[in-house]
Structures are given as C-alpha cells and as structure tokens.
Design a protein around this motif. Structure first.
Motif, mmCIF file in Angstrom:
data_model
loop_
_atom_site.group_PDB
_atom_site.id
_atom_site.type_symbol
_atom_site.label_atom_id
_atom_site.label_comp_id
_atom_site.label_asym_id
_atom_site.label_seq_id
_atom_site.Cartn_x
_atom_site.Cartn_y
_atom_site.Cartn_z
ATOM 1 N N SER A 265 -30.698 -18.172 16.153
ATOM 2 C CA SER A 265 -31.357 -16.910 16.517
ATOM 3 C C SER A 265 -31.279 -16.609 18.009
ATOM 4 O O SER A 265 -32.129 -15.881 18.542
ATOM 5 C CB SER A 265 -32.823 -16.921 16.062
ATOM 6 O OG SER A 265 -32.916 -17.096 14.673
ATOM 7 N N THR B 285 -32.767 -17.223 7.066
ATOM 8 C CA THR B 285 -32.222 -17.192 8.430
ATOM 9 C C THR B 285 -31.092 -18.207 8.557
ATOM 10 O O THR B 285 -30.916 -19.094 7.714
ATOM 11 C CB THR B 285 -33.306 -17.514 9.483
ATOM 12 O OG1 THR B 285 -33.654 -18.895 9.378
ATOM 13 C CG2 THR B 285 -34.539 -16.643 9.301
ATOM 14 N N GLU C 120 -31.220 -12.769 7.493
ATOM 15 C CA GLU C 120 -30.526 -12.604 8.765
ATOM 16 C C GLU C 120 -29.029 -12.393 8.520
ATOM 17 O O GLU C 120 -28.428 -13.035 7.638
ATOM 18 C CB GLU C 120 -30.754 -13.853 9.615
ATOM 19 C CG GLU C 120 -30.206 -13.797 11.015
ATOM 20 C CD GLU C 120 -30.462 -15.075 11.793
ATOM 21 O OE1 GLU C 120 -29.720 -15.321 12.762
ATOM 22 O OE2 GLU C 120 -31.399 -15.824 11.432
#
Length: 754
Positions: A143, A180, A200
């Motif tokens: 991230s 994610t 994501e």
C-alpha cells in the motif's frame, strides 16, 4: 471446509445482511472451520474474540503470519509457532541492525516476532535491505506505506499452508479471502480464493486470470458467500439448511425492555389479579406514557411460568382504553431461573462489583450460563416483536448481554441502553471474568446512557482497556453537573466513541422524580392528618431521617456508628435530637445480608442502651418497608435528611425529600454522601464522605445548626433542580438523544479550536 479470511475489509465488511448470513452459517454449520489471517497483532485480535456477534475462529494467524494460535484458548499452535520463533532474531536485534533511517517510522501497534514501519518506497535503501537479510529476515511492503520486517519465509500464506498441513486438511477444502495486496501471499499456494468486492487494484491485477480465484461483486462477507457458492463448497442444500431465515419484523415501533412488568401481579382466591404498580419514583408510568399517542409498542419483561397458575400468557395489555397499541410481552422464566438470574447472580456477582465492593463478588460460570440464556430469551422476544427500524430501550445491568444477541438477530434496530446503577472504573470492572464479552455486547448499542458524567467516563475507561477506541466527541459537565466539588465530579466527558468498528454515542441523564404525583399525595386528607400526628409525636425534637434498603452499599452501619460518635462528641444534643432510620429488609432469598442485619441490630441496641432517657429515645429504627405515602409525611417533618451511601448510582430518596420539603415550604437540610451519583447534580446539599466517621459527624452537626436563611436558600436551589429535571424530562431527553444525528468530528475539532 476451512475459511481462511483477512479481517478488515473482508470478514468485518459487507452489508449487515451479508455479515449476518455468513456469521450464522459458520456458527451453525458443523463442517466449517474458520481461521482469521490478519496483519493485526494478537492483542488487537482479542477484542474480536470477545465480540459475541462474531463466530469464534478455530485458528488465528496474526502478525502477518508470525503468530499462530488456537482461537478459543489463544495458546500457540505447536510445533508451528516454535519453528517461527527459532528464525526470529528479536526486536532489538532488528532495530539495532537497521539503525536510524529518515522517513522510516515504527508503527505504534501491538506486534510480536516482527517489526512494522511506516515509510515510502524510496526510503528502503540497499543498506536497509542488506541489514535485514543479514539477520535472516525479509521485507514485505504494501500500500505504498506499510513495511514489515519478518522472519525469512514467514508470511500469511506460508503460515496458512503449514497450518493446513499440520492439522491435516485437504488443500482443496480451503477457501482464502482478502481485499488488499497484503493478502496476496494467501493466494500463492494453490488454494481456492476470493478477492471480495472493492478489493485493492494491485490484488486484482496480481490474481487476474487465475481460475482458482474469484473476483466477487459484493464486498466483504457478501463476496465470501459468493465464493462458497461459486466453488461448490457445502452444496446449496446444506447452505440453505444451515442459514437461518431472516426474521420477519413485528409491529412495535418502540420497545421498553425492563426487569419489571408495568403492573403488579397478585394472587387472590387462586386467581391472578393485576393492579397499578406501586413504584414510588414514577419511572414505569413515565415510560408507559410514551404510548399514549397510539404508538405501536411493547413492554418486554419477565414473568414466572407456574403451571399451578394455569396457561402462561405471552402477551397481555396494560390499559386497552388509554394505550390500545401497547402490548406487554412476557418472557417466561422458571422460579429457579429468576432466583439465579436476578436474586443470586445479579446481586451476588454484579451488584457488589458495580458498587466497587469487588471483594464481595462471587462469580460462578453455571450462573453465567443462566444469565446468558435469560438475556437471549429477552433478545429473541424483542426481535420477534420489533418493527423494521424500531427503537429498543433496554434497562440496567440485568440485560447486559441482550444487545449482542439482538444486533445479530435484527441489525436494523436502533438499540439504546440505560444503566441505572453505578458503573465503576476499569480497575474494578476488570475483575469480571466475562468483561470483554459484556463490553462487546454493550458496544452493539447505538446509545448508552448513565446517570452522571463520571459513570460515562468510567465506562469509556473500561472500553479503552478492552479494544482499540477513540473519542469522537466530548462535552463539558458544567453547568449541569458539579466538576471538582465532589468525589464523583468530572469536568469533561466523552459523548461519542468509535470502538470495535462501531460508533456509539453516550450521555449523562440522571433519573428524575414524578413531582406532580408527590404533590397529589401531599394534598390528600389522610396524608395531612398523618403529618399533623407526626408533628405532635415529634414536638420539641429535631429530627434526623435516614431511608434506605438493607444493603452494605448504603452505609447504614457506618452512619449509626457516626450517630453514636455525634452523641459522644456533642452531649448537648442528647434529649434534643432523634434519628429515625427506615431500613427496608431484603427478600428472604437474599441470605447475603443476614450478617449485616445482625450487626445493625446490635449497634441499634447499644446506642439506645447507652443514651436513652426517660421520655427520649435517641434512635428509632424500623426494619420494615413504609408505604410511600407515609414516607412523604416523614420527609415533611424532617430537619436533616441524612443519606450516606458508600456508593450509589444516583439516589432518588434525596430527590423525594427535596420535593416534599419544596412543596410544603420547608427548610430541611440535605446531608448527602459525595459518593452518590445525585451529589454531582444536587447543588445545595451538604456533601460528606461516608468513609470518614469524623466527616459524617461534622456534616450532620452542620446541618443541625444551619441558620434558617441559609437552609431555605439551599433548599430553594435543590428544589429548582428537582422540579425542572423531573422524570418526564429525563425520558424525553434520553429518547431525543437516541434519535439525534451522529456528531461530525471535524466540526467539533474546528469548534474547539476556535
């Protein structure tokens, strides 16, 4: 099957309906095992394990794979955990090896066998990587912000794979779920998987084209349900069989859930008769009045199921003419359940603890199971009766666990809770073996009310030690409440918190008195005659009055000893004052008070034996209940009302005295324990510390010798408070607060800054 799922954004996300359906499926289906696989530290997972709305996982893989424990016991799964421990050099070795790095900040979150940082990608230099590799560790970056230093070869996917091998599950029976890029490792070991809706972009890109990974449309739990059906886990018939149908809404828009029926049941000539409740404070009539406009509603309370009384009535009415749409929904309990749930467990475990007498608390798991069963029965009845989006108003600690069940059964409901007793600070409350479950249940409410700000703050203090929490809004206690003027005072307190992925609003609402009803009683001829009779009986004597139930929290014994000290210290008072003590005995089943009763009786005998004179008895002690109407006559004749509980949530007796004195033009003095909740509200009382015998004596002496002008001024101040903040305003303000919109934290910060 084994469902191995990430938490935030996956298992804790999705619509309320999808979460309910998946959680119920996991809980009821015997062939589903559950594993939490998360980047959180083990400490941060603990609140979820106590959340009664979530299914208990069989396994927990946390710290990005560095920690693996059994879900129910939280004990390490061996030898898997030891193998990970063996390749971790330790936090200090990692920190010393990488040294100081600009733009690299260690995360201040619980963690074990890993070191986590915030940083940008350019901050990860070659020297940084080499230092980590030299320790036998590796980096995981996600991230564009989160950096983890982990033991080499350890991540979510590798630990899950080794766990599956160790417990002997067929890899084809494993479903992994995430949202994610941090979850990618779980998808790299050949398991079937699902990227839930709103995942994501990096994760979707990395798993694109993989036929064993479903890109679901629905977010969170909805995506997991899609995957279970898509891959054919369990089979449609099995899924349908183990997914309870969504409960159909009832008719009631407002439900009052109380430990007492709105009427009293008595048996006369073998028949059950119902009559108006004799509750002196008027709370029950006030709550019933909300249905006077024809609103559809239910009053949910327990009643004993006794075959000798004939068929049990699940539903009755209060007054069909005045409240045509109000139904009394009676939860059937056996006498044994009532004895354990109410008279034994609630009074022997929770009552002493709530009043800070934790050393007296007796915790029994078999009684806790009865408590859970009764709370579930209440919640199920409410869920059946409530209309869609209805407001449910639960009352007091007997129903602590009802919100959790209710939120699971009916996520559409607005749940409010009022705590009538004192709520202690964390160092006391944390003695409860089930504290995490209780707090997790209460946090399923939309609004929780207490009497005074100190009790709100204490609750937040307990929450703070139970799970991650932040205060979204706070307010000043002044001018409504005392701040530094008494033991339970406070200057500011939280009114909205975020905890356990929920926003919960809080408030301070001291219960008021039905002033109008007291006035009606005082105007009755029989009460006027009783007042005249008492004037004649007590002529020439200054009256001190004490009214309380037999309970160690009320400070009765300490007060009697102080009275003895008062007569010793000020002998001129002998023959001129009388202490009238009305002490309502406990029910026969309440054996825990027998020793206290014996001690009190001995002290009463000693005082009267030492000081009595011809024509004068210093202490008149009544070990019996006195009708409320007669009690009002005693209040009118009192010079000093002496109320000294060691700890009390509020104390309505103080308000009853002030009301009678105010309505009759009296000038009586209120001497009140600063440990009673009412002390924070009743400005004008003489506050005293009941734990200090000398202070008890001096406060009482001050009350006896106060000048008329000051006494009248204090009483006027007290009566203004009690008259304005009556029980109707209490109920109106509480329900208005329940319906108020959620606060805007940004707006609050801007207001405080200005």
């Amino acid at each position: 099957m084994l469902l191995a799922t990430d938490l935030d954004g996956t298992f804790l996300a999705g619509s309320a309906e999808d979460r309910l359906r998946l959680y119920q499926l996991i809980t009821s289906h015997p062939d589903i095992r559950l594993a939490y696989v998360t980047g959180r530290g083990r400490e941060s997972v603990l609140p979820l394990l106590s959340d009664p709305t979530l299914p208990m996982p069989d396994y927990v893989i946390c710290d990005v794979g560095a920690t693996v424990v059994d879900g129910p016991t939280q004990q390490p799964i061996q030898p898997l955990q030891s193998q990970i421990d063996a390749v971790w050099p330790g936090d200090q070795a990692v920190l010393e090896a990488i040294g100081e790095h600009e733009h690299v900040e260690r995360q201040d979150v619980p963690q074990e066998r890993r070191c986590s940082f915030y940083c940008s990608s350019h901050a990860i230099s070659d020297r940084f990587r080499e230092a980590v590799e030299a320790l036998g560790c590796e980096l995981i970056y996600s991230s564009d912000l989160y950096l983890d230093v982990l033991p080499r070869g350890v991540n979510k996917g590798s630990t899950l794979k080794r766990l599956v091998e160790q417990i002997g599950i067929d890899p084809e029976d494993v479903l992994v779920a995430g949202d994610t890029l941090n979850d990618l490792a779980m998808f790299q070991h050949g398991f079937k998987g699902v990227c839930v809706g709103h995942s994501e972009a990096g994760l979707l890109e990395a798993t694109a084209g993989n036929t064993r990974v479903l890109h679901a449309a629905r977010p969170g739990c909805g995506g997991v349900l899609e995957a279970i059906e898509h891959f054919g886990f369990l089979g449609p018939r099995s899924m349908q069989q183990h997914t309870p149908p969504i409960m159909e809404p009832g008719r009631s828009d407002l439900l009052i859930v109380y430990h007492r029926l709105p009427y009293e049941e008595v048996v006369e000539n073998g028949e059950i008769k119902r009559r108006r409740p004799q509750s002196p404070n008027g709370i029950i009539p006030t709550l019933i009045s909300f249905f006077g406009d024809g609103r559809n509603g239910s009053w949910v309370a327990w009643s004993v199921r006794d075959s000798k009384r004939g068929p049990f009535e699940d539903y009755t009415q209060v007054d069909a003419d005045r409240y045509p749409n109000l139904t009394v929904s009676r939860v059937p309990l056996t006498k044994q359940e009532v004895d354990i749930f109410y008279r034994q467990f609630s009074k022997e475990a929770f009552w002493p603890l709530l009043h800070t007498f934790w050393e007296r608390a007796r915790f029994r798991d078999d009684h806790w199971q009865v408590f859970l069963r009764v709370n579930r029965a209440f919640a199920e009845r409410v869920a059946r009766d409530a209309a869609h989006g209805a407001t449910v108003w639960l009352h007091d600690y007997n129903l602590w666990m009802a919100p959790a069940v209710l939120r699971e059964l009916r996520p559409d409901l607005k749940i409010a809770f009022f705590h009538h007793t004192y709520f202690p600070s964390a160092d006391v409350f944390n003695v409860v073996p089930w504290r995490r479950q209780i707090i997790a249940s209460l946090l399923q409410c939309d609004y929780i009310g207490f009497h005074i700000p100190r009790q709100v703050e204490n609750f937040v203090d307990v929450v703070r030690g139970t799970m991650p929490m932040r205060v979204l809004e706070e307010t000043s206690a002044a001018p409504r409440f005392l701040t530094y003027g008494c033991a339970v005072g406070l200057d500011r307190y939280p009114t909205c918190i975020e905890a356990g992925n929920r926003v919960v609003r809080l408030g301070a609402h001291p219960v008021g008195l039905d002033v109008g009803r007291v006035g009606e009683i005082l105007r009755r001829d029989d009460i006027r005659r009783r007042m005249e009779s008492l004037r004649e009986e007590l002529e020439g004597t200054r009256v001190l009055l004490s009214v309380e139930r037999l309970d160690y929290t009320k400070g009765t014994l300490e007060k009697l000893l102080a009275f003895e000290k008062l007569l010793d210290t000020y002998p001129e008072l002998r023959g001129k004052i009388t202490l009238i003590t009305i002490c309502v005995p406990a029910a026969r089943e309440m054996t825990i008070y027998r020793t206290l009763q014996t001690q009190i009786e001995q002290v009463v005998g000693r005082i009267n034996g030492r000081f009595s004179q011809v024509g004068w008895t210093p202490l008149q002690f009544f070990f019996r209940a006195v009708p409320f109407e007669e009690l009002l006559a005693y209040y009118a004749m009192t010079d000093v009302m002496w109320i000294t509980p060691l700890r009390d949530g509020l104390n309505l007796v103080a308000k009853e005295f002030v009301t009678v004195q105010g309505l009759t033009g009296g000038r009586g003095v209120l001497v009140l324990s600063e440990f009673a909740g009412a002390a924070a509200e009743l400005k004008g009382a003489i506050l005293t510390n009941p734990h200090d015998p000398e202070d008890l004596v001096q406060a009482c002496y001050l009350g006896l010798n106060m000048g008329r002008a000051e006494a009248r001024a204090r009483l006027r101040q007290l009566f203004d408070i009690v008259q304005h903040y009556d029980n109707r305003l209490w109920a109106d303000e509480f329900l208005a607060a329940v319906d108020a919109p959620l606060p805007n934290p940004d707006a609050e910060e801007a207001r405080q800054a200005s």
